[in-house]
Write a protein that holds these residues in place. Structure first.
Motif, short mmCIF file in Angstrom:
data_model
loop_
_atom_site.label_atom_id
_atom_site.label_comp_id
_atom_site.label_asym_id
_atom_site.label_seq_id
_atom_site.Cartn_x
_atom_site.Cartn_y
_atom_site.Cartn_z
N GLN A 71 0.83 -1.20 0.00
CA GLN A 71 0.00 0.00 0.00
C GLN A 71 0.87 1.25 0.00
OE1 GLN A 71 -2.57 0.34 3.43
NE2 GLN A 71 -3.43 2.29 2.76
N LEU A 72 1.90 1.25 0.83
CA LEU A 72 2.80 2.40 0.90
C LEU A 72 3.40 2.72 -0.46
CD1 LEU A 72 4.60 4.33 2.88
CD2 LEU A 72 6.35 2.62 2.38
N TRP A 73 3.96 1.71 -1.12
CA TRP A 73 4.65 1.95 -2.39
C TRP A 73 3.68 2.25 -3.52
CZ3 TRP A 73 9.25 3.65 -2.12
CH2 TRP A 73 10.13 3.21 -1.12
N ASP A 74 2.47 1.68 -3.47
CA ASP A 74 1.45 2.03 -4.48
C ASP A 74 1.11 3.52 -4.39
OD1 ASP A 74 1.35 -0.55 -5.42
OD2 ASP A 74 -0.53 -1.07 -4.40
N VAL A 75 0.89 4.00 -3.15
CA VAL A 75 0.58 5.41 -2.97
C VAL A 75 1.78 6.27 -3.36
CG1 VAL A 75 -0.03 7.20 -1.27
CG2 VAL A 75 -1.15 4.96 -1.19
N LEU A 80 4.35 10.32 -6.67
CA LEU A 80 5.49 10.68 -7.50
C LEU A 80 5.04 11.11 -8.89
CD1 LEU A 80 8.60 10.79 -7.31
CD2 LEU A 80 8.64 8.48 -8.27
N ASP A 81 4.05 10.43 -9.43
CA ASP A 81 3.51 10.81 -10.74
C ASP A 81 2.95 12.23 -10.72
OD1 ASP A 81 4.18 8.48 -12.04
OD2 ASP A 81 2.20 7.56 -11.83
N ASP A 82 2.32 12.60 -9.60
CA ASP A 82 1.66 13.90 -9.49
C ASP A 82 2.60 15.01 -9.02
OD1 ASP A 82 -0.69 12.70 -10.27
OD2 ASP A 82 -1.43 12.41 -8.23
N THR A 83 3.83 14.66 -8.67
CA THR A 83 4.77 15.65 -8.13
C THR A 83 5.50 16.37 -9.26
OG1 THR A 83 5.13 14.32 -6.14
CG2 THR A 83 6.83 15.93 -6.68
N GLU A 84 5.64 17.68 -9.11
CA GLU A 84 6.40 18.45 -10.10
C GLU A 84 7.86 18.04 -10.03
OE1 GLU A 84 7.57 23.06 -11.17
OE2 GLU A 84 5.99 22.65 -9.72
N LYS A 85 8.44 17.73 -11.17
CA LYS A 85 9.83 17.27 -11.21
C LYS A 85 10.74 18.45 -11.52
CE LYS A 85 8.08 13.06 -11.06
NZ LYS A 85 6.65 13.33 -11.28
N SER A 86 11.13 19.17 -10.46
CA SER A 86 12.08 20.26 -10.63
C SER A 86 13.03 20.26 -9.45
CB SER A 86 11.35 21.61 -10.72
OG SER A 86 10.65 21.87 -9.52
N GLY A 87 14.27 20.70 -9.69
CA GLY A 87 15.27 20.68 -8.63
C GLY A 87 15.89 19.30 -8.48
N GLY A 95 10.29 14.45 -0.86
CA GLY A 95 9.00 15.12 -0.78
C GLY A 95 7.84 14.19 -1.08
N ALA A 96 8.02 13.31 -2.07
CA ALA A 96 6.96 12.36 -2.41
C ALA A 96 6.70 11.39 -1.27
CB ALA A 96 7.33 11.60 -3.68
N MET A 97 7.76 10.95 -0.58
CA MET A 97 7.55 10.02 0.54
C MET A 97 6.90 10.73 1.72
SD MET A 97 7.54 7.00 1.67
CE MET A 97 8.59 5.91 0.70
N LEU A 98 7.28 11.98 1.98
CA LEU A 98 6.65 12.73 3.07
C LEU A 98 5.16 12.91 2.80
CD1 LEU A 98 9.42 15.41 3.72
CD2 LEU A 98 8.87 13.42 5.16
N THR A 99 4.80 13.21 1.55
CA THR A 99 3.39 13.32 1.18
C THR A 99 2.68 11.98 1.33
OG1 THR A 99 3.87 15.11 -0.36
CG2 THR A 99 1.78 13.94 -0.67
N THR A 100 3.36 10.91 0.93
CA THR A 100 2.79 9.57 1.07
C THR A 100 2.49 9.26 2.53
OG1 THR A 100 3.97 8.79 -0.89
CG2 THR A 100 3.23 7.11 0.66
N LEU A 101 3.43 9.56 3.41
CA LEU A 101 3.23 9.28 4.84
C LEU A 101 2.07 10.09 5.40
CD1 LEU A 101 6.95 9.13 6.05
CD2 LEU A 101 5.38 7.22 5.65
N GLU A 102 1.85 11.30 4.90
CA GLU A 102 0.70 12.10 5.33
C GLU A 102 -0.62 11.44 4.93
OE1 GLU A 102 1.14 15.94 3.60
OE2 GLU A 102 2.84 16.51 4.87
N ARG A 103 -0.60 10.72 3.82
CA ARG A 103 -1.84 10.10 3.32
C ARG A 103 -2.18 8.79 4.02
NH1 ARG A 103 -1.87 11.16 -3.24
NH2 ARG A 103 -1.58 13.43 -3.10
N MET A 104 -1.23 8.21 4.71
CA MET A 104 -1.48 6.95 5.40
C MET A 104 -2.36 7.20 6.64
SD MET A 104 0.13 4.61 3.61
CE MET A 104 -0.41 5.57 2.22
#
Length: 198
Positions: A71-75, A80-87, A95-104
């Motif tokens: 479930q963690l890696w699916d989210v 990651l798909d929805d994250t802007e790829k800059s920097g 950042g993608a993992m921090l957002t994922t953890l917020e959604r759990m």
């Protein structure tokens, strides 16, 4: 304007409850009796479902035991798909993992540490987890760069290693709010770790 989402049907809600019951019971049962020593039929008997129902929801006994990990890696892949790829990509991964953890949700935070302990105690689950992780890493690389560059593969390996080190630090206390902070700290030490001298 997108059409409003339809509420789940009774059949869909029942299927979701059955799946959740299988996941929750599996983590508890395997934790008490050991994953390797608990036959699948013992889980089916506790939840009162048939093999056919089980295999409509999961591919294997390992699959249900590792539901929280998957479930963690699916989210994560969705985020990651929805994250802007800059920097720097390292920051994008973090950042993608921090957002994922917020959604759990709280149920996930309750099951995930128990799942990690199951993995630590079972060579079969550990091997299954490593294979799944390798598949996720390949998928991340494919989505970001079809050329599969060595630098990108190395960066993904470093990030996954940082995640694993974070989980080692997180156990055994497993406080929800500590996990993001520990991950930030681990990732921030990556550069200095690469310049360590003998």
């Amino acid at each position: 304007m997108p059409a409003p989402e339809q509420p789940p049907t009774l059949r869909e809600r029942k299927k979701l409850r059955t799946r959740q019951s299988l996941v929750d019971t599996a983590v508890t049962l395997f934790g008490e009796r050991g994953f390797d020593g608990t036959p699948l039929d013992a889980l089916l008997e506790q939840v009162e479902v048939s093999r056919r129902t089980f295999f409509r929801n999961f591919h294997s006994k390992e699959d249900v035991a590792l539901a929280a990990v998957k479930q963690l890696w699916d989210v994560y892949l969705e985020v990651l798909d929805d994250t802007e790829k800059s920097g720097p990509l390292a920051d994008v991964f973090l950042g993608a993992m921090l957002t994922t953890l917020e959604r759990m949700d709280d149920d996930w935070y309750r099951r995930f540490p128990r799942t990690l302990r199951l993995i630590a105690d079972s060579p079969a689950l550990d091997g299954h987890t490593l294979r799944h992780c390798a598949e996720v890493q390949t998928e991340i690389a494919r989505r970001l760069d079809g050329r599969n560059r060595l630098e990108l593969r190395l960066l993904i390996e470093f990030f996954v290693a940082a995640w694993r080190c974070t989980l080692d630090e997180w156990l055994p206390d497993c406080t929800r709010h500590e996990l993001p902070a520990l991950l930030r700290r681990t990732c921030s030490t990556m550069n200095s770790a690469l310049t360590l001298e003998a």
